[in-house]
Design a protein around this motif. Sequence first.
Motif, PDB file in Angstrom:
ATOM      1  N   LYS A 228       0.846  -1.187   0.000  1.00  0.00           N
ATOM      2  CA  LYS A 228       0.000   0.000   0.000  1.00  0.00           C
ATOM      3  C   LYS A 228       0.882   1.238   0.000  1.00  0.00           C
ATOM      4  O   LYS A 228       1.796   1.362   0.815  1.00  0.00           O
ATOM      5  CB  LYS A 228      -0.910   0.032   1.229  1.00  0.00           C
ATOM      6  N   PHE A 229       0.605   2.144  -0.933  1.00  0.00           N
ATOM      7  CA  PHE A 229       1.227   3.457  -0.957  1.00  0.00           C
ATOM      8  C   PHE A 229       0.108   4.444  -0.636  1.00  0.00           C
ATOM      9  O   PHE A 229      -0.662   4.815  -1.521  1.00  0.00           O
ATOM     10  CB  PHE A 229       1.854   3.759  -2.310  1.00  0.00           C
ATOM     11  N   GLY A 230      -0.009   4.827   0.629  1.00  0.00           N
ATOM     12  CA  GLY A 230      -1.184   5.585   1.030  1.00  0.00           C
ATOM     13  C   GLY A 230      -2.402   4.681   0.909  1.00  0.00           C
ATOM     14  O   GLY A 230      -2.469   3.610   1.499  1.00  0.00           O
ATOM     15  N   SER A 231      -3.372   5.103   0.100  1.00  0.00           N
ATOM     16  CA  SER A 231      -4.569   4.287  -0.127  1.00  0.00           C
ATOM     17  C   SER A 231      -4.476   3.457  -1.411  1.00  0.00           C
ATOM     18  O   SER A 231      -5.385   2.692  -1.717  1.00  0.00           O
ATOM     19  CB  SER A 231      -5.807   5.188  -0.200  1.00  0.00           C
ATOM     20  N   GLN A 232      -3.384   3.621  -2.146  1.00  0.00           N
ATOM     21  CA  GLN A 232      -3.227   2.930  -3.434  1.00  0.00           C
ATOM     22  C   GLN A 232      -2.538   1.588  -3.251  1.00  0.00           C
ATOM     23  O   GLN A 232      -1.428   1.503  -2.717  1.00  0.00           O
ATOM     24  CB  GLN A 232      -2.407   3.787  -4.403  1.00  0.00           C
ATOM     25  N   ARG A 233      -3.196   0.527  -3.690  1.00  0.00           N
ATOM     26  CA  ARG A 233      -2.563  -0.790  -3.677  1.00  0.00           C
ATOM     27  C   ARG A 233      -1.700  -0.947  -4.925  1.00  0.00           C
ATOM     28  O   ARG A 233      -2.146  -0.667  -6.032  1.00  0.00           O
ATOM     29  CB  ARG A 233      -3.605  -1.900  -3.596  1.00  0.00           C
ATOM     30  N   VAL A 234      -0.480  -1.430  -4.713  1.00  0.00           N
ATOM     31  CA  VAL A 234       0.481  -1.596  -5.797  1.00  0.00           C
ATOM     32  C   VAL A 234       1.197  -2.928  -5.612  1.00  0.00           C
ATOM     33  O   VAL A 234       1.638  -3.255  -4.508  1.00  0.00           O
ATOM     34  CB  VAL A 234       1.520  -0.449  -5.807  1.00  0.00           C
ATOM     35  N   SER A 235       1.321  -3.675  -6.693  1.00  0.00           N
ATOM     36  CA  SER A 235       2.106  -4.899  -6.679  1.00  0.00           C
ATOM     37  C   SER A 235       3.464  -4.613  -7.317  1.00  0.00           C
ATOM     38  O   SER A 235       3.537  -4.104  -8.439  1.00  0.00           O
ATOM     39  CB  SER A 235       1.392  -6.015  -7.447  1.00  0.00           C
ATOM     40  N   LEU A 236       4.537  -4.931  -6.591  1.00  0.00           N
ATOM     41  CA  LEU A 236       5.892  -4.763  -7.099  1.00  0.00           C
ATOM     42  C   LEU A 236       6.530  -6.139  -7.243  1.00  0.00           C
ATOM     43  O   LEU A 236       6.419  -6.980  -6.343  1.00  0.00           O
ATOM     44  CB  LEU A 236       6.731  -3.906  -6.148  1.00  0.00           C
ATOM     45  N   GLY A 237       7.191  -6.356  -8.373  1.00  0.00           N
ATOM     46  CA  GLY A 237       7.769  -7.668  -8.589  1.00  0.00           C
ATOM     47  C   GLY A 237       8.930  -7.652  -9.559  1.00  0.00           C
ATOM     48  O   GLY A 237       9.274  -6.619 -10.144  1.00  0.00           O
ATOM     49  N   GLY A 238       9.516  -8.799  -9.726  1.00  0.00           N
ATOM     50  CA  GLY A 238      10.622  -8.945 -10.661  1.00  0.00           C
ATOM     51  C   GLY A 238      10.911 -10.407 -10.899  1.00  0.00           C
ATOM     52  O   GLY A 238      10.323 -11.298 -10.274  1.00  0.00           O
ATOM     53  N   GLY A 239      11.826 -10.650 -11.822  1.00  0.00           N
ATOM     54  CA  GLY A 239      12.175 -12.027 -12.109  1.00  0.00           C
ATOM     55  C   GLY A 239      13.235 -12.128 -13.182  1.00  0.00           C
ATOM     56  O   GLY A 239      13.749 -11.127 -13.690  1.00  0.00           O
ATOM     57  N   VAL A 240      13.540 -13.365 -13.524  1.00  0.00           N
ATOM     58  CA  VAL A 240      14.522 -13.662 -14.552  1.00  0.00           C
ATOM     59  C   VAL A 240      13.881 -14.547 -15.609  1.00  0.00           C
ATOM     60  O   VAL A 240      12.870 -15.210 -15.361  1.00  0.00           O
ATOM     61  CB  VAL A 240      15.766 -14.357 -13.954  1.00  0.00           C
ATOM     62  N   LYS A 241      14.480 -14.547 -16.796  1.00  0.00           N
ATOM     63  CA  LYS A 241      13.973 -15.402 -17.866  1.00  0.00           C
ATOM     64  C   LYS A 241      15.144 -16.050 -18.600  1.00  0.00           C
ATOM     65  O   LYS A 241      16.195 -15.441 -18.799  1.00  0.00           O
ATOM     66  CB  LYS A 241      13.088 -14.615 -18.837  1.00  0.00           C
ATOM     67  N   ILE A 242      14.934 -17.300 -18.969  1.00  0.00           N
ATOM     68  CA  ILE A 242      15.888 -18.053 -19.764  1.00  0.00           C
ATOM     69  C   ILE A 242      15.157 -18.529 -21.012  1.00  0.00           C
ATOM     70  O   ILE A 242      14.044 -19.051 -20.930  1.00  0.00           O
ATOM     71  CB  ILE A 242      16.448 -19.261 -18.992  1.00  0.00           C
ATOM     72  N   TYR A 243      15.793 -18.341 -22.163  1.00  0.00           N
ATOM     73  CA  TYR A 243      15.151 -18.714 -23.415  1.00  0.00           C
ATOM     74  C   TYR A 243      15.402 -20.197 -23.715  1.00  0.00           C
ATOM     75  O   TYR A 243      16.512 -20.610 -24.041  1.00  0.00           O
ATOM     76  CB  TYR A 243      15.662 -17.838 -24.556  1.00  0.00           C
ATOM     77  N   ALA A 244      14.338 -20.989 -23.590  1.00  0.00           N
ATOM     78  CA  ALA A 244      14.423 -22.409 -23.914  1.00  0.00           C
ATOM     79  C   ALA A 244      14.518 -22.621 -25.419  1.00  0.00           C
ATOM     80  O   ALA A 244      15.058 -23.634 -25.876  1.00  0.00           O
ATOM     81  CB  ALA A 244      13.210 -23.146 -23.357  1.00  0.00           C
ATOM     82  N   ALA A 245      13.983 -21.680 -26.194  1.00  0.00           N
ATOM     83  CA  ALA A 245      14.088 -21.709 -27.656  1.00  0.00           C
ATOM     84  C   ALA A 245      14.092 -20.274 -28.139  1.00  0.00           C
ATOM     85  O   ALA A 245      13.477 -19.392 -27.539  1.00  0.00           O
ATOM     86  CB  ALA A 245      12.918 -22.472 -28.275  1.00  0.00           C
ATOM     87  N   ARG A 246      14.811 -20.012 -29.230  1.00  0.00           N
ATOM     88  CA  ARG A 246      14.845 -18.659 -29.769  1.00  0.00           C
ATOM     89  C   ARG A 246      14.926 -18.711 -31.286  1.00  0.00           C
ATOM     90  O   ARG A 246      15.538 -19.603 -31.862  1.00  0.00           O
ATOM     91  CB  ARG A 246      16.011 -17.858 -29.191  1.00  0.00           C
ATOM     92  N   ASP A 247      14.264 -17.742 -31.909  1.00  0.00           N
ATOM     93  CA  ASP A 247      14.171 -17.644 -33.359  1.00  0.00           C
ATOM     94  C   ASP A 247      15.433 -16.980 -33.910  1.00  0.00           C
ATOM     95  O   ASP A 247      15.681 -15.794 -33.657  1.00  0.00           O
ATOM     96  CB  ASP A 247      12.930 -16.833 -33.732  1.00  0.00           C
TER      97      ASP A 247
END
Length: 265
Positions: A228-247
């Motif tokens: 919560k930022f004041g009255s505003q709900r906010v989702s914060l996130g992150g992550g990583v990605k690995i390409y199992a296949a690529r063009d």
Amino acid sequence: MTLSNIVRRAAAVALGLATPLGAQAQESDAALASKLSNPVASLTSVPFQLNHDCCFGPDEGARQTLNIQPVIPFAVSDDWNLIVRTIIPVIHQERTSANNGEATGLGDVTQSFFFSPSSSGGLTWAVGPVLLYPTGSSDFSARKWGAGPSALVLKQNKGWTYGVLANHIWSVAGDEDRNDVDLTFVQPFMSWTSPRATTVGINTEATYNWRTRSWTAPVNLTVSQLYKFGSQRVSLGGGVKIYAARDGSGPAWGARVTTTLLFPR
């Protein structure tokens, strides 16, 4: 008090305005966090998803893509909802191929219209059209109008969400000098949301190009927290990605940061 609670409370003090959700709000906000794992939930949200993809071709070029993805649900009747999902990409890239230098611009917009029953007996499903608009700059646009079907099915139970989203887009009009669009997108996903509104997830955003007969398939591992930022709900996130296949000379790995504004009814 556990070490993780101490760390969260210390971070809240440092930020001043941001506070992790307390015990009294756990149940309702965990439900909101779980709704974010459902692409057709009856919840208005505006995700900002920043992707960094690395190591295109021999020059190991990079691309940054900010996807602005508003999700707006409508009740079209007592029994049916319409969920409009829009993806607006803003792109910066450099040395992604031998013929490309540095470029920044808007990509083509994709918009999905999901019709879903308001009560589905525990199994959520939705179908509808997906549209492609040639809004991108010359470096990032297919210069084609596109359309096709889209569908989703998922199950949520005891904090778990698992399902699959898929669509196919064919080009229907546009610049005749550009290659036709013929793409299948398949996104299996699974996530778990804790009672404290923390979500851990894995998905694959696989695209098959029928013209080149090749897959691009990043596997994403993510974690997010509802605040919560004041009255505003906010989702914060992150992550990583690995390409199992690529063009062709596509990227090898990437990272993602997300900020999602929630507007519950």
